[in-house]
Design a protein around this motif. Structure first.
Motif, short mmCIF file in Angstrom:
data_model
loop_
_atom_site.label_atom_id
_atom_site.label_comp_id
_atom_site.label_asym_id
_atom_site.label_seq_id
_atom_site.Cartn_x
_atom_site.Cartn_y
_atom_site.Cartn_z
N ARG A 237 0.89 -1.14 0.16
CA ARG A 237 -0.18 -0.10 -0.14
C ARG A 237 0.90 1.07 0.02
O ARG A 237 1.79 1.37 0.81
N CYS A 238 0.46 2.31 -0.79
CA CYS A 238 1.35 3.27 -0.88
C CYS A 238 0.65 4.70 -1.40
O CYS A 238 -0.91 4.55 -1.66
N PHE A 239 1.08 5.79 -1.20
CA PHE A 239 0.63 7.04 -1.81
C PHE A 239 1.63 7.80 -2.25
O PHE A 239 2.75 7.90 -1.85
N ARG A 240 1.30 8.94 -3.28
CA ARG A 240 2.35 9.85 -3.39
C ARG A 240 1.72 11.54 -3.58
O ARG A 240 0.44 11.41 -3.92
N ALA A 241 2.65 11.90 -3.31
CA ALA A 241 2.55 13.57 -3.48
C ALA A 241 3.60 14.40 -3.88
O ALA A 241 4.51 13.61 -4.28
N ARG A 242 3.48 15.64 -4.18
CA ARG A 242 4.53 16.45 -4.17
C ARG A 242 5.30 17.35 -3.10
O ARG A 242 4.12 17.56 -2.35
N ASP A 243 6.45 17.24 -3.06
CA ASP A 243 6.76 18.22 -2.08
C ASP A 243 6.59 19.84 -2.40
O ASP A 243 6.05 20.01 -3.57
N PRO A 244 6.92 20.80 -1.66
CA PRO A 244 6.84 22.08 -2.18
C PRO A 244 7.10 22.64 -3.45
O PRO A 244 6.95 23.47 -3.99
N GLU A 245 8.56 22.05 -4.15
CA GLU A 245 9.09 22.27 -5.22
C GLU A 245 8.56 21.39 -6.13
O GLU A 245 9.05 21.70 -7.35
N GLY A 246 7.63 20.50 -6.07
CA GLY A 246 7.23 19.62 -7.16
C GLY A 246 7.79 18.34 -7.13
O GLY A 246 7.33 17.47 -8.15
N HIS A 247 8.76 17.96 -6.42
CA HIS A 247 9.44 16.67 -6.65
C HIS A 247 8.24 15.52 -6.14
O HIS A 247 7.59 15.88 -5.08
N ILE A 248 8.27 14.46 -6.77
CA ILE A 248 7.38 13.34 -6.10
C ILE A 248 7.80 12.77 -4.99
O ILE A 248 9.20 12.14 -4.98
N VAL A 249 7.18 12.38 -4.06
CA VAL A 249 7.37 11.78 -2.94
C VAL A 249 6.49 10.64 -2.67
O VAL A 249 5.10 10.96 -2.77
N GLU A 250 7.09 9.50 -2.63
CA GLU A 250 6.20 8.20 -2.49
C GLU A 250 6.47 7.93 -0.80
O GLU A 250 7.19 7.84 -0.18
N VAL A 251 5.26 7.47 -0.21
CA VAL A 251 5.24 6.78 1.11
C VAL A 251 4.63 5.64 1.10
O VAL A 251 3.32 5.45 0.74
N ALA A 252 5.18 4.53 1.37
CA ALA A 252 4.72 3.02 1.24
C ALA A 252 4.96 2.41 2.61
O ALA A 252 5.80 2.80 3.54
N GLU A 253 4.26 1.22 2.86
CA GLU A 253 4.45 0.23 3.83
C GLU A 253 5.51 -0.17 3.65
O GLU A 253 5.91 -0.72 2.38
N PRO A 254 6.48 -1.00 4.59
CA PRO A 254 7.47 -1.70 4.36
C PRO A 254 7.13 -3.01 3.90
O PRO A 254 6.01 -3.53 4.06
N MET A 255 7.79 -3.81 3.06
CA MET A 255 7.37 -4.97 2.36
C MET A 255 7.40 -5.94 3.48
O MET A 255 6.62 -7.00 3.33
N GLU A 256 8.12 -5.83 4.54
CA GLU A 256 8.04 -6.74 5.44
C GLU A 256 6.90 -6.64 6.25
O GLU A 256 6.02 -7.45 6.61
N ALA A 257 5.99 -5.41 6.23
CA ALA A 257 4.65 -5.23 7.09
C ALA A 257 3.70 -5.88 5.80
O ALA A 257 2.86 -6.54 6.43
N VAL A 258 3.88 -5.82 4.68
CA VAL A 258 3.16 -6.53 3.65
C VAL A 258 2.98 -7.92 3.70
O VAL A 258 2.03 -8.58 3.98
N VAL A 259 4.34 -8.60 3.85
CA VAL A 259 4.34 -10.20 4.30
C VAL A 259 3.46 -10.34 5.62
O VAL A 259 2.60 -11.36 5.40
N ARG A 260 3.80 -9.52 6.56
CA ARG A 260 3.09 -9.83 7.85
C ARG A 260 1.63 -9.87 7.65
O ARG A 260 0.75 -10.55 8.07
N ARG A 261 1.23 -8.83 6.92
CA ARG A 261 -0.21 -8.82 6.68
C ARG A 261 -0.99 -9.81 6.09
O ARG A 261 -2.07 -10.19 6.47
N MET A 262 -0.13 -10.14 5.08
CA MET A 262 -0.52 -11.39 3.99
C MET A 262 -0.60 -12.63 4.98
O MET A 262 -1.67 -13.34 4.88
N ALA A 263 0.13 -12.87 6.01
CA ALA A 263 0.20 -14.04 6.70
C ALA A 263 -0.94 -13.99 7.79
O ALA A 263 -1.45 -14.91 7.84
N ALA A 264 -1.07 -12.76 8.31
CA ALA A 264 -2.51 -12.69 9.10
C ALA A 264 -3.64 -13.00 8.40
O ALA A 264 -4.66 -13.47 9.11
#
Length: 158
Positions: free
Chosen positions: A106-133
């Protein structure tokens, strides 16, 4: 002669706005603050006039207008993705809502004040644990996430 990659350096025109975004919104802590240059774990901000002066010998060498050009992304991770989305959305319009990638992250993207793309995502380790759950076994998790079996076992502590 070994050459080791250190970090990307992002040019910004408004250091105050950039620092507020990275520090107040994304929770980054500077490790070094100099006039026109701020270092964080994994990346740095360099004020555009200072960068232009040092690189090209001209404070006006960089093109006018926003510096982000949709060809570079800074990637961050958090296990508190929904909270991060709320914090970022309160300061800037995200490019997308929280979405799940084909590999389950899971992730989302936004722009910083200068317009650079910033992605924020959950760590893949968390994805693995979520799927195991959810009841997936190691093989199914590996297939769904495209992660090697050793990564899945390490994330699950097996």
């Amino acid at each position: 002669m070994p050459i080791r990659f250190h970090s990307p350096c992002v040019f910004v025109r408004d250091m105050t706005a950039a620092r507020a975004f990275y520090e107040e919104v994304l929770g980054q802590t500077p490790t070094l603050v100099l006039e026109g240059y701020v270092v964080y774990a994994g990346f740095a901000l360099w004020r555009a006039d200072t960068a232009g002066s040092h690189i090209f010998g001209d404070v006006l060498a960089l093109p006018e207008g926003p510096l982000g050009r949709d060809n570079f992304e800074l990637y961050f991770e958090t296990e508190e993705l929904d909270g991060a989305f709320a914090a970022v959305a309160a300061r800037t319009a995200p490019l997308c809502a929280v979405t799940e990638q084909p590999w389950g992250q899971r992730c989302f993207r936004a722009r910083d004040p200068e317009g650079h793309i910033v992605e924020v995502a959950e760590p893949m380790e968390a994805v693995v644990r979520r799927m195991a759950a959810l009841g997936l076994d190691e093989a199914a998790i590996g297939k769904a996430t495209m992660m090697p079996a050793a990564f899945v076992r390490a994330a699950l502590g097996s």
